[in-house]
Scaffold this active site. Structure first.
Site, PDB file in Angstrom:
ATOM      1  N   ASP A  30       0.852  -1.188   0.000  1.00 24.55           N
ATOM      2  CA  ASP A  30       0.000   0.000   0.000  1.00 24.55           C
ATOM      3  C   ASP A  30       0.888   1.238   0.000  1.00 24.55           C
ATOM      4  O   ASP A  30       1.892   1.301   0.715  1.00 24.55           O
ATOM      5  CB  ASP A  30      -0.923   0.005   1.221  1.00 24.55           C
ATOM      6  N   HIS A  46     -11.412  -7.391 -13.014  1.00 27.78           N
ATOM      7  CA  HIS A  46     -12.013  -6.192 -12.423  1.00 27.78           C
ATOM      8  C   HIS A  46     -13.381  -6.513 -11.834  1.00 27.78           C
ATOM      9  O   HIS A  46     -14.313  -6.851 -12.548  1.00 27.78           O
ATOM     10  CB  HIS A  46     -12.156  -5.050 -13.438  1.00 27.78           C
ATOM     11  N   HIS A  98     -12.065  -1.095  -7.216  1.00 31.19           N
ATOM     12  CA  HIS A  98     -11.611  -2.404  -7.712  1.00 31.19           C
ATOM     13  C   HIS A  98     -11.405  -3.195  -6.428  1.00 31.19           C
ATOM     14  O   HIS A  98     -10.547  -2.813  -5.607  1.00 31.19           O
ATOM     15  CB  HIS A  98     -10.312  -2.251  -8.517  1.00 31.19           C
ATOM     16  N   HIS A 100     -10.479  -5.004  -3.243  1.00 30.76           N
ATOM     17  CA  HIS A 100      -9.134  -5.253  -2.721  1.00 30.76           C
ATOM     18  C   HIS A 100      -9.223  -5.622  -1.256  1.00 30.76           C
ATOM     19  O   HIS A 100     -10.149  -5.221  -0.549  1.00 30.76           O
ATOM     20  CB  HIS A 100      -8.235  -4.024  -2.919  1.00 30.76           C
TER      21      HIS A 100
END
Ligand code: AMP
Ligand code: ZN
Length: 114
Positions: A30, A46, A98, A100
């Site tokens: 990150d 996606h 998206h 995560h």
């Protein structure tokens, strides 16, 4: 339509510090870590958020957790402990559309989150 940020990272159009990659998922550090270990694990397909999941995605989501276990071991937090979080929507604090999974560890994490 502009492609999403994480799709661009998957394609290598935006750089990332990769931690793990296979045919189904990518994991990278990150950019704004909230803990000594803070990586994101994302499906290469996606999918915008948890709200968009269906049974066809069961394999990849299950795989995310198998990969989380591998990464936790690799980054030496398997024994000390860690947290996996997927924020969904505005109130959940999702900023990238998206799906995560945050893998956080390396310090004692507070509960409940803010
Ligand atoms: P969320 O707020 O749950 O949607 O999580 C999105 C995460 O993506 C945040 O923790 C951001 O710091 C992280 N992020 C945004 N841009 C990048 C980037 N280019 N590389 C790595 N992480 C990023
Ligand atoms: Zn995407």
């Amino acid at each position: 339509m502009e492609e999403c940020l994480f799709c661009k990272i998957i394609k290598g159009e935006i750089p990332s510090e990769k931690v793990y990659e296979d045919e189904l998922v990518l994991s990278f550090k990150d950019i704004k870590p909230e803990a000594p270990v803070h990586v994101l694990i994302i499906p290469k397909q996606h999918i915008s958020s948890i709200n968009d999941l269906n049974e066809d995605n069961a394999k990849v989501i299950s795989h995310v957790f198998s990969v989380a276990k591998i990464i936790a071991k690799k980054l030496n937090i398997a024994e000390t402990g860690y947290r996996i979080v997927s924020n969904c929507g505005e109130d959940g604090g999702q900023t990238v559309s998206h799906i995560h999974f945050h893998l956080l560890g390396g310090r004692t994490l507070r509960w409940p989150p803010g």
